[in-house]
Design a protein around this motif. Structure first.
Motif, PDB file in Angstrom:
ATOM      1  N   HIS A   1       9.798   7.738 -12.145  1.00  0.00           N
ATOM      2  CA  HIS A   1      10.322   6.853 -13.186  1.00  0.00           C
ATOM      3  C   HIS A   1      11.852   6.850 -13.177  1.00  0.00           C
ATOM      4  CE1 HIS A   1       6.226   7.667 -14.468  1.00  0.00           C
ATOM      5  NE2 HIS A   1       6.294   6.560 -15.174  1.00  0.00           N
ATOM      6  N   CYS A   2      12.434   5.735 -13.601  1.00  0.00           N
ATOM      7  CA  CYS A   2      13.890   5.644 -13.740  1.00  0.00           C
ATOM      8  C   CYS A   2      14.292   6.355 -15.028  1.00  0.00           C
ATOM      9  CB  CYS A   2      14.336   4.176 -13.749  1.00  0.00           C
ATOM     10  SG  CYS A   2      14.124   3.335 -15.337  1.00  0.00           S
ATOM     11  N   PRO A   3      15.601   6.530 -15.284  1.00  0.00           N
ATOM     12  CA  PRO A   3      16.021   7.227 -16.512  1.00  0.00           C
ATOM     13  C   PRO A   3      15.554   6.559 -17.797  1.00  0.00           C
ATOM     14  CG  PRO A   3      17.855   7.054 -14.989  1.00  0.00           C
ATOM     15  CD  PRO A   3      16.735   6.229 -14.415  1.00  0.00           C
ATOM     16  N   HIS A   4      15.214   5.264 -17.722  1.00  0.00           N
ATOM     17  CA  HIS A   4      14.753   4.549 -18.906  1.00  0.00           C
ATOM     18  C   HIS A   4      13.235   4.543 -19.019  1.00  0.00           C
ATOM     19  CE1 HIS A   4      18.824   3.355 -19.638  1.00  0.00           C
ATOM     20  NE2 HIS A   4      18.912   2.849 -18.434  1.00  0.00           N
ATOM     21  N   GLY A   5      12.545   5.195 -18.072  1.00  0.00           N
ATOM     22  CA  GLY A   5      11.099   5.321 -18.147  1.00  0.00           C
ATOM     23  C   GLY A   5      10.294   4.306 -17.360  1.00  0.00           C
ATOM     24  N   ARG A   6      10.964   3.396 -16.647  1.00  0.00           N
ATOM     25  CA  ARG A   6      10.231   2.402 -15.852  1.00  0.00           C
ATOM     26  C   ARG A   6       9.767   3.014 -14.533  1.00  0.00           C
ATOM     27  NH1 ARG A   6      14.514  -0.531 -18.168  1.00  0.00           N
ATOM     28  NH2 ARG A   6      15.781  -0.150 -16.334  1.00  0.00           N
ATOM     29  N   VAL A   7       8.594   2.614 -14.074  1.00  0.00           N
ATOM     30  CA  VAL A   7       8.030   3.118 -12.830  1.00  0.00           C
ATOM     31  C   VAL A   7       8.872   2.640 -11.652  1.00  0.00           C
ATOM     32  CG1 VAL A   7       6.001   3.067 -11.325  1.00  0.00           C
ATOM     33  CG2 VAL A   7       5.700   3.192 -13.796  1.00  0.00           C
ATOM     34  N   VAL A   8       9.195   3.578 -10.746  1.00  0.00           N
ATOM     35  CA  VAL A   8       9.952   3.214  -9.542  1.00  0.00           C
ATOM     36  C   VAL A   8       9.196   3.527  -8.258  1.00  0.00           C
ATOM     37  CG1 VAL A   8      12.220   3.422 -10.635  1.00  0.00           C
ATOM     38  CG2 VAL A   8      11.219   5.411  -9.490  1.00  0.00           C
ATOM     39  N   SER A   9       8.113   4.271  -8.379  1.00  0.00           N
ATOM     40  CA  SER A   9       7.301   4.539  -7.191  1.00  0.00           C
ATOM     41  C   SER A   9       5.852   4.791  -7.609  1.00  0.00           C
ATOM     42  CB  SER A   9       7.842   5.738  -6.406  1.00  0.00           C
ATOM     43  OG  SER A   9       7.698   6.926  -7.158  1.00  0.00           O
ATOM     44  N   LEU A  10       4.955   4.505  -6.687  1.00  0.00           N
ATOM     45  CA  LEU A  10       3.516   4.674  -6.921  1.00  0.00           C
ATOM     46  C   LEU A  10       2.905   5.418  -5.745  1.00  0.00           C
ATOM     47  CD1 LEU A  10       2.680   0.981  -7.895  1.00  0.00           C
ATOM     48  CD2 LEU A  10       2.899   2.890  -9.470  1.00  0.00           C
ATOM     49  N   ARG A  11       1.844   6.134  -5.997  1.00  0.00           N
ATOM     50  CA  ARG A  11       1.092   6.784  -4.917  1.00  0.00           C
ATOM     51  C   ARG A  11      -0.111   5.894  -4.604  1.00  0.00           C
ATOM     52  NH1 ARG A  11       0.887  11.603  -2.607  1.00  0.00           N
ATOM     53  NH2 ARG A  11       2.280  12.535  -4.132  1.00  0.00           N
ATOM     54  N   LEU A  12      -0.183   5.422  -3.376  1.00  0.00           N
ATOM     55  CA  LEU A  12      -1.291   4.580  -2.940  1.00  0.00           C
ATOM     56  C   LEU A  12      -2.199   5.417  -2.048  1.00  0.00           C
ATOM     57  CD1 LEU A  12       0.689   1.330  -2.033  1.00  0.00           C
ATOM     58  CD2 LEU A  12      -0.485   1.871  -4.162  1.00  0.00           C
ATOM     59  N   THR A  13      -3.382   5.681  -2.523  1.00  0.00           N
ATOM     60  CA  THR A  13      -4.326   6.485  -1.744  1.00  0.00           C
ATOM     61  C   THR A  13      -5.023   5.609  -0.712  1.00  0.00           C
ATOM     62  OG1 THR A  13      -6.158   6.051  -3.252  1.00  0.00           O
ATOM     63  CG2 THR A  13      -4.758   7.976  -3.750  1.00  0.00           C
ATOM     64  N   PRO A  14      -5.519   6.202   0.352  1.00  0.00           N
ATOM     65  CA  PRO A  14      -6.274   5.417   1.342  1.00  0.00           C
ATOM     66  C   PRO A  14      -7.465   4.692   0.698  1.00  0.00           C
ATOM     67  CG  PRO A  14      -5.736   7.571   2.235  1.00  0.00           C
ATOM     68  CD  PRO A  14      -5.341   7.581   0.791  1.00  0.00           C
ATOM     69  N   GLU A  15      -8.093   5.342  -0.266  1.00  0.00           N
ATOM     70  CA  GLU A  15      -9.240   4.732  -0.939  1.00  0.00           C
ATOM     71  C   GLU A  15      -8.821   3.468  -1.687  1.00  0.00           C
ATOM     72  OE1 GLU A  15      -8.388   8.021  -1.384  1.00  0.00           O
ATOM     73  OE2 GLU A  15      -9.887   8.831   0.002  1.00  0.00           O
ATOM     74  N   TYR A  16      -7.710   3.530  -2.375  1.00  0.00           N
ATOM     75  CA  TYR A  16      -7.208   2.370  -3.103  1.00  0.00           C
ATOM     76  C   TYR A  16      -6.913   1.228  -2.137  1.00  0.00           C
ATOM     77  CZ  TYR A  16      -4.113  -0.702  -5.703  1.00  0.00           C
ATOM     78  OH  TYR A  16      -3.527  -1.810  -6.262  1.00  0.00           O
ATOM     79  N   LEU A  17      -6.255   1.533  -1.040  1.00  0.00           N
ATOM     80  CA  LEU A  17      -5.918   0.503  -0.045  1.00  0.00           C
ATOM     81  C   LEU A  17      -7.189  -0.111   0.540  1.00  0.00           C
ATOM     82  CD1 LEU A  17      -2.897   2.164   1.765  1.00  0.00           C
ATOM     83  CD2 LEU A  17      -2.840   0.199   0.234  1.00  0.00           C
ATOM     84  N   GLU A  18      -8.178   0.714   0.836  1.00  0.00           N
ATOM     85  CA  GLU A  18      -9.441   0.186   1.383  1.00  0.00           C
ATOM     86  C   GLU A  18     -10.121  -0.739   0.392  1.00  0.00           C
ATOM     87  OE1 GLU A  18     -11.595   3.702   2.529  1.00  0.00           O
ATOM     88  OE2 GLU A  18     -10.420   3.931   4.371  1.00  0.00           O
ATOM     89  N   ARG A  19     -10.173  -0.343  -0.879  1.00  0.00           N
ATOM     90  CA  ARG A  19     -10.773  -1.204  -1.912  1.00  0.00           C
ATOM     91  C   ARG A  19      -9.990  -2.505  -2.050  1.00  0.00           C
ATOM     92  NH1 ARG A  19     -10.778   3.405  -5.033  1.00  0.00           N
ATOM     93  NH2 ARG A  19      -9.172   2.521  -6.387  1.00  0.00           N
ATOM     94  N   SER A  20      -8.662  -2.431  -1.989  1.00  0.00           N
ATOM     95  CA  SER A  20      -7.822  -3.618  -2.149  1.00  0.00           C
ATOM     96  C   SER A  20      -8.054  -4.639  -1.055  1.00  0.00           C
ATOM     97  CB  SER A  20      -6.343  -3.209  -2.168  1.00  0.00           C
ATOM     98  OG  SER A  20      -6.080  -2.391  -3.286  1.00  0.00           O
ATOM     99  N   PHE A  21      -8.417  -4.179   0.138  1.00  0.00           N
ATOM    100  CA  PHE A  21      -8.648  -5.084   1.261  1.00  0.00           C
ATOM    101  C   PHE A  21     -10.146  -5.343   1.493  1.00  0.00           C
ATOM    102  CE2 PHE A  21      -4.345  -3.632   2.163  1.00  0.00           C
ATOM    103  CZ  PHE A  21      -3.726  -4.832   2.470  1.00  0.00           C
ATOM    104  N   GLY A  22     -10.977  -4.985   0.503  1.00  0.00           N
ATOM    105  CA  GLY A  22     -12.406  -5.268   0.592  1.00  0.00           C
ATOM    106  C   GLY A  22     -13.136  -4.379   1.575  1.00  0.00           C
ATOM    107  N   ARG A  23     -12.587  -3.219   1.865  1.00  0.00           N
ATOM    108  CA  ARG A  23     -13.236  -2.264   2.776  1.00  0.00           C
ATOM    109  C   ARG A  23     -13.788  -1.104   1.933  1.00  0.00           C
ATOM    110  NH1 ARG A  23     -12.555  -5.496   6.960  1.00  0.00           N
ATOM    111  NH2 ARG A  23     -10.442  -5.796   7.672  1.00  0.00           N
ATOM    112  N   THR A  24     -14.970  -0.693   2.227  1.00  0.00           N
ATOM    113  CA  THR A  24     -15.517   0.445   1.488  1.00  0.00           C
ATOM    114  C   THR A  24     -16.158   1.433   2.422  1.00  0.00           C
ATOM    115  OG1 THR A  24     -17.549  -0.776   1.102  1.00  0.00           O
ATOM    116  CG2 THR A  24     -15.900  -0.771  -0.654  1.00  0.00           C
TER     117      THR A  24
END
Length: 152
Positions: free
Chosen positions: A129-152
């Motif tokens: 998060h930035c000093p004001h609390g806004r998200v600046v980075s995310l963790r993308l798991t392989p599972e999330y990426l597979e679901r996002s592209f319709g792969r299971t």
């Protein structure tokens, strides 16, 4: 920045050419009244009387950022939160300084600069998060990426 500020004023950089900042009388009065906070943040300021404020030093972390703009943002924050406690007020003003030193969208960075930033994130209390609390980075798991592209 918080850890540096705990041990005293932030390290300063003397400006080769001091910057004069024209202020409304109420803001000049605020700058004089809260000069302790401004100087603890690493700004070296000097009233010239009748409105102008001379900026002689800036926090080293600002690098080549516009000192007048940074001081104005800090003063606006101090004015907006005049009723806040001293520690809260300082932390919010410190967040404003941190914001002015941040990498912005569209800035060109080399690989060494990117690695430096990623290594520095590990030392942060809240690296996502930035000093004001806004998200600046995310963790993308392989599972999330597979679901996002319709792969299971």
């Amino acid at each position: 920045l918080c850890k540096m500020a705990d041990s005293g004023p932030l390290p300063r950089q003397l400006l080769l050419f001091p910057v004069t900042l024209e202020l409304a009388p109420a803001i000049e009065e605020l700058a004089l009244r809260r000069r302790d906070v401004i100087e603890k943040l690493g700004f070296g300021v000097e009233p010239l009387g009748g409105g102008p404020l001379m900026i002689r030093e800036v926090p080293s972390v600002l690098g080549r950022s516009a000192p007048a703009d940074a001081v104005l943002r800090v003063l606006e924050r101090l004015e907006r939160e005049a009723n806040a406690g001293a520690e809260t007020l300082f932390n919010h003003a410190l967040a404003t300084v941190a914001c002015h030193t941040a990498v912005r969208k569209g800035m060109k960075l080399g690989l060494p600069q990117m690695n430096y930033i990623l290594c520095g994130l590990q030392a942060c209390e809240a690296p996502t998060h930035c000093p004001h609390g806004r998200v600046v980075s995310l963790r993308l798991t392989p599972e999330y990426l597979e679901r996002s592209f319709g792969r299971t």
